[in-house]
Each structure stands twice: as structure tokens, then as C-alpha cells.
Design a protein around this motif. Structure first.
Motif, short mmCIF file in Angstrom:
data_model
loop_
_atom_site.label_atom_id
_atom_site.label_comp_id
_atom_site.label_asym_id
_atom_site.label_seq_id
_atom_site.Cartn_x
_atom_site.Cartn_y
_atom_site.Cartn_z
N ARG A 228 0.77 -1.15 -0.09
CA ARG A 228 0.08 -0.23 -0.07
C ARG A 228 0.65 1.27 -0.05
N ILE A 229 1.96 1.17 0.77
CA ILE A 229 2.88 2.44 0.80
C ILE A 229 3.64 2.59 -0.46
N LYS A 230 4.02 1.72 -1.15
CA LYS A 230 4.72 1.69 -2.16
C LYS A 230 3.78 2.34 -3.35
N GLU A 231 2.42 1.91 -3.32
CA GLU A 231 1.56 2.62 -4.44
C GLU A 231 1.29 4.00 -3.99
N ALA A 232 1.40 4.30 -2.66
CA ALA A 232 0.90 5.76 -2.23
C ALA A 232 2.15 6.56 -2.38
N ARG A 233 3.54 5.93 -2.34
CA ARG A 233 4.64 6.78 -2.97
C ARG A 233 4.47 7.29 -4.31
N ALA A 234 4.27 6.45 -5.17
CA ALA A 234 3.92 6.50 -6.67
C ALA A 234 2.82 7.73 -6.85
N LEU A 235 1.73 7.63 -6.02
CA LEU A 235 0.79 8.54 -6.24
C LEU A 235 1.15 10.12 -5.84
N VAL A 243 -3.38 14.09 -0.09
CA VAL A 243 -3.14 12.90 0.94
C VAL A 243 -4.31 12.07 1.33
N ALA A 244 -5.28 12.92 1.68
CA ALA A 244 -6.41 11.88 2.07
C ALA A 244 -7.00 11.14 1.08
N LYS A 245 -7.01 11.67 -0.15
CA LYS A 245 -7.49 10.77 -1.38
C LYS A 245 -6.48 9.62 -1.47
N ILE A 246 -5.33 9.85 -1.65
CA ILE A 246 -4.43 8.81 -1.77
C ILE A 246 -4.40 7.68 -0.77
N VAL A 250 -5.36 3.64 -1.65
CA VAL A 250 -4.61 2.62 -1.34
C VAL A 250 -4.83 1.73 -0.35
N GLY A 251 -6.25 1.99 0.26
CA GLY A 251 -6.77 0.98 1.25
C GLY A 251 -6.73 1.36 2.70
N PHE A 252 -6.27 2.49 3.06
CA PHE A 252 -6.45 3.07 4.33
C PHE A 252 -7.77 4.01 4.80
N ASP A 253 -8.62 3.61 5.81
CA ASP A 253 -9.73 4.41 5.74
C ASP A 253 -9.63 5.51 7.00
N ASN A 254 -8.21 5.31 7.38
CA ASN A 254 -7.79 6.47 8.64
C ASN A 254 -6.57 7.32 8.41
N MET A 255 -6.47 8.65 8.34
CA MET A 255 -5.60 9.30 7.88
C MET A 255 -4.54 9.32 9.00
N THR A 256 -4.83 9.12 10.18
CA THR A 256 -3.85 9.30 11.08
C THR A 256 -2.99 7.83 11.12
#
Length: 282
Positions: A228-235, A243-246, A250-256
């Protein structure tokens, strides 16, 4: 079975997304090869052994060793392939026998796995190499040698710190894990629990947890977060999404939670990562 020989250049590096190998047959060559898996999962054969290579894993292939990549799922994977001859680095190696960095290629442990922060470090080295090799600015060959030396020292130290090697060959059992890894790489944006995955693939939760770690080097949660974080890095790098949209994509429902996991893996907050990348971009 057909086996081909290839003459290699003194130095060559590439980073590509692929669904099949450009060398579909068994082959060998007169250079050292470092194969790094950015994302995805494949099976790699070296001589008579098979290795399950997932994102964040690195393979060391010695000179004249017969090898072949197999992507049975047909899914896209991203890899970095570095091939070089000893002569490329001859003027950099210390003239003594106490530090033979190329000995990493002759040890029994061909497959290395890296955690999130280690992946971040090693991928930055590779990205610099790809940029230098592609653009060839003044002094690029000297800088490539410097980066190569840093990479080989990092690999050497990583091997030295590893516990005694256990078998890395793919067994009948971890072929099931191979299917699970492929599933997670495709559906990382969905909610997953150990029980849900265990039920889907007809394996007990406790056995799944143990076998998954033995096969991939990661716990289930660590692996899913890394994907998930690898995909987030690419985005963060390639889009202007908030950031909230990213995090949501990638599958996180909590920003914190997303921010905490992202910083644990990369060492930076999502915003700082985006800013840092833009500063470092050529």
C-alpha cells in the motif's frame, strides 16, 4: 531444455514494468546481476533452485549461473535489473583480501529481503543509477562507480547481519502463499484480515501467519502495508491528489493510521515525502 549465453556490457541498468520476461529461456552471462523487485511477485530459477521474489526483495546472480524468470500469474510486475562486469569496478576495490564485496554473489544466500526503510534507501540508490546511466551527464561513469560501491557495501553488510540461511526454495506449501501474495498485489486497496484471507484460500489462520512469514520474510500486515505504501509513494510523486484521497485509494480508511504507517516505512510524512522527491528530481 534450451539454454542461451549472453555477452553483457561493462555496466547496464534498467527499471521497467513488465508482464513477461524479455529473456523467456534459461540463460547465463559473463557478468554479475542484481535483480530487485519493486512491486509484484514472480518465481525466479537459479540453477536448480527456485525463489519466490516479492516486492522489496533482491536477488544476487553470479557469473555464468543459469537462471530464468517465470511470471505464471501474467500480472504486471516492476523490477530493476543491474548487470556489470568486475572490470567496471576494478579501480574502486581495495587491494586486499579482507573486503571482497563480490563474494556476496558466491554465498549460499542469493535472496535478500528488505523492510520498508531499507527499501526506501536502496531504491533511491537504484533511481540515481538509472538517472545517471540514462542521461549520462558529465562525470556520470565516475558517479555510477561510486553508487555501485555504496550499493555493494550495503548488500555486504546486510548479508553479514543475516541469521544463518534457511532454505529459500519454493515448496508445495508456499505455492499457496504465492497465490495469496499475487492476490494482495492486485487487491491491496480492499479491506483484508488474516481470517478472511485464510478462509478464501482454505488455510488455517495460524498456519497461514507462520507460512506467510517463512515464505516472504514479512508478516501479513507488514507485507500489505508495504504494498500500500509503495503505491502511495507513486501517487504522491506522479499525481496532485490530496493525501487523504491517496490514503483512501491505497486501502487506508484512517488518515492518522496512514500517516503513521507511511512514516514508519519511509521515515518521512506523506507531505514531506512529496516535497523531498520534487526537490531531488532532476
Amino acid at each position: 531444455m534450451e539454454t542461451n549465453f549472453y555477452e553483457v556490457q561493462k555496466f547496464d541498468i534498467s527499471r521497467e514494468k513488465k508482464s513477461q520476461s524479455s529473456m523467456p529461456t534459461r540463460h547465463y552471462h559473463n557478468g554479475y546481476e542484481v535483480f530487485y523487485m519493486v512491486s509484484g511477485d514472480i518465481c525466479y530459477f537459479i540453477e536448480d533452485k527456485a525463489y519466490q521474489v516479492v516486492g522489496g526483495s533482491l536477488l544476487l546472480i553470479d557469473i555464468n549461473k543459469i537462471h530464468k524468470l517465470v511470471n505464471s500469474s501474467g500480472e504486471t510486475f516492476e523490477r530493476i535489473t543491474l548487470v556489470f562486469k568486475r572490470e567496471f569496478l576494478e579501480d574502486l576495490f581495495p587491494n586486499n583480501k579482507t573486503l571482497d564485496l563480490l563474494s556476496t554473489f558466491t554465498r549460499d544466500c542469493h535472496l535478500l529481503r528488505f523492510n520498508g526503510s531499507e527499501q526506501n534507501f536502496i531504491e533511491k540508490l537504484f533511481n540515481k543509477m538509472v538517472s545517471e546511466f540514462t542521461k549520462q551527464p558529465p562525470g556520470y561513469e565516475f558517479y555510477l562507480k561510486t553508487l555501485m560501491f555504496e550499493l555493494l557495501i550495503y548488500i555486504y553488510r546486510h548479508q553479514e547481519a543475516m541469521p544463518p540461511a534457511i532454505t529459500e526454495e519454493i515448496s508445495v506449501v508456499n505455492k499457496k502463499i504465492f497465490e495469496i501474495v499475487d492476490y494482495l498485489n492486485r487487491y491491496y486497496d480492499q479491506r483484508h484480515s488474516i481470517r478472511d484471507i485464510a478462509n478464501r484460500f482454505y488455510i488455517s489462520p495460524s498456519y497461514f501467519c507462520k507460512t506467510f512469514r517463512d515464505s516472504t520474510g514479512f508478516t501479513f500486515t507488514e507485507y500489505l502495508n508495504n504494498v500500500r505504501i509503495k503505491e502511495a509513494r507513486a501517487l504522491l510523486i506522479n499525481t496532485v491528489f490530496k493525501v487523504a484521497k491517496i490514503a483512501e485509494n491505497v486501502g487506508f480508511d484512517n488518515m492518522t493510521h496512514f500517516g503513521r504507517v507511511f512514516k514508519e516505512i519511509t521515515g518521512l510524512s506523506p507531505l514531506k515525502y512529496r516535497q523531498t522527491y520534487k526537490i531531488e528530481s532532476p
